[in-house]
Write an enzyme that holds these catalytic residues in place. Structure first.
Site, short mmCIF file in Angstrom:
data_model
loop_
_atom_site.label_atom_id
_atom_site.label_comp_id
_atom_site.label_asym_id
_atom_site.label_seq_id
_atom_site.Cartn_x
_atom_site.Cartn_y
_atom_site.Cartn_z
N GLY A 1 39.92 38.72 36.89
CA GLY A 1 40.06 38.03 38.18
C GLY A 1 39.51 36.62 38.18
O GLY A 1 39.40 36.00 39.23
N LEU A 2 39.16 36.11 36.99
CA LEU A 2 38.56 34.77 36.95
C LEU A 2 39.54 33.69 36.47
O LEU A 2 39.14 32.59 36.11
CB LEU A 2 37.30 34.77 36.06
CG LEU A 2 36.16 35.68 36.53
CD1 LEU A 2 34.95 35.55 35.61
CD2 LEU A 2 35.74 35.37 37.97
N ASP B 1 45.94 29.75 41.00
CA ASP B 1 44.98 29.78 39.88
C ASP B 1 45.12 28.54 38.98
O ASP B 1 44.13 27.92 38.60
CB ASP B 1 45.18 31.05 39.03
CG ASP B 1 44.68 32.30 39.74
OD1 ASP B 1 44.35 32.22 40.94
OD2 ASP B 1 44.61 33.36 39.09
C1 MEV Z 1 45.24 36.25 41.11
O1 MEV Z 1 44.11 35.55 40.65
C2 MEV Z 1 45.45 36.03 42.56
C3 MEV Z 1 46.67 36.71 43.19
O2 MEV Z 1 46.68 36.26 44.56
C4 MEV Z 1 47.95 36.37 42.50
C5 MEV Z 1 48.38 34.92 42.67
O3 MEV Z 1 47.87 34.20 43.53
O4 MEV Z 1 49.28 34.52 41.91
C6 MEV Z 1 46.50 38.20 43.21
#
Ligand code: MEV
Length: 317
Positions: free
Chosen positions: A93-94, A140
């Site tokens: 998630g980073l 991201d």
């Molecule tokens: C992933 O870091 C974040 C999500 O919202 C996917 C995206 O924004 O592409 C889950």
């Protein structure tokens, strides 16, 4: 004087946390993101053939990204040695894959075309992310490119709005606590939410609207426009993410204990459902308590700095 052309470029790009708005951002709702003090370093130099070496667990993934970028740049047959060194954990998630795409596109465009254009770097990285993830919001890669704190929105596929946020309130110490590696990829978690959305559009839209309202409150907190409790924002946000189905049972339990001990925690990206949910962004008014708790539970924890610099050249020769 004739300048010798540069033959080596080293670039770094940061990972990210989403303060509020993950998943909802894929559907055009706003997100607040921050670059963090974990970076990936990509060094590119002329060589006899194309070689990619990486401490990034998946060298295949890195090699694919490099080849795709070279194709976009029209330099498919380039002979380069690309070395990748990252301290952003993968699949947590980073934003490690976005940072890889940003740093690689920056290093390769710099070496090939001599240009340093952040919009172009970001655009290439987004194309790589799309090939990798199918339907990313682009948040991201954008935060990894521009850095700092960012308000981001994908209005439609070809038009995204984003603005750096100059924060007026100093945030307290925040931590990253490892809830365990997700079994799912980001693409699978995005797909899971999509299926839920298709099944229960009204319910899911309502969750997204609640998340948007939290994202706006978070912005007000950063701008010091309103007295808002950081703990409440984080905990409420996590609750809606749990309702979206992107948090595993074990992570929910962990968050419950943190809350009971006076803290607040939320996932920082796509989450994970079957096992871990990646890194949690954690706040505790008494950080020592949190550190003791993590030690007792044998959980990896570290302080995280927010608002870090975006992609940058580290060295050229
Ligand atoms: C992933 O870091 C974040 C999500 O919202 C996917 C995206 O924004 O592409 C889950």
């Amino acid at each position: 004087m004739i300048r010798k052309p540069k033959t080596t470029v080293t670039v770094s790009a940061p990972g990210k946390v989403i303060l509020s708005g993950e998943h909802a951002v894929v559907y055009g709702y706003p997100a607040l993101l921050s670059a963090i003090n974990r970076r990936i370093v990509v060094k590119v130099r002329l060589a006899k053939s194309l070689q990619v070496s990486s401490n990034h667990p998946s060298t295949t993934h890195a090699t694919m990204a490099v080849k795709r970028i070279l194709e976009i740049l029209g330099s498919r047959n380039s002979k380069l040695l690309v070395s990748i060194d990252s301290n952003i954990p993968v699949g947590s998630g980073l934003g490690s894959s976005a940072a890889l795409a940003v740093a690689s596109s920056a290093a390769l465009t710099k070496l090939k075309s001599k240009f340093w254009n952040l919009r172009q770097i970001n655009e290439i990285a987004y194309r790589i992310e799309k090939l990798q993830h199918g339907n990313p919001s682009g948040g991201d890669n954008t935060i990894s490119t521009f850095g700092g704190f960012m308000w981001y929105r994908k209005e439609v596929e070809g038009f995204k709005t984003f603005l750096q946020v100059k924060i007026k309130k100093k945030l307290p110490d925040l931590f990253l606590l490892d809830s365990g590696k997700p079994k799912e990829t980001t693409a699978q978690m995005v797909q899971k939410v999509k299926e839920y959305y298709l099944d229960k559009p009204i319910k899911v839209r309502r969750i997204f609207q609640e998340i948007e309202s939290i994202t706006r409150s978070f912005l007000k907190l950063l701008l010091d426009e309103q007295e808002i409790s950081l703990s409440e924002l984080i905990n409420e946000n996590q609750l809606y993410l749990e309702r979206l189905g992107v948090v595993s049972q074990s992570t929910s339990e962990l968050v419950k204990i943190i809350k009971r001990n006076g803290g607040a925690a939320k996932i920082t990206g796509a989450g994970g459902y079957k096992a871990g949910s990646g890194m949690l962004l954690v706040y505790h008014p008494e950080p020592k308590k949190l550190l003791v708790f993590a030690q007792e539970k044998k959980l990896t924890i570290s302080r995280v700095r927010l608002g870090e610099k975006g992609v940058r050249i580290e060295k050229e020769s």
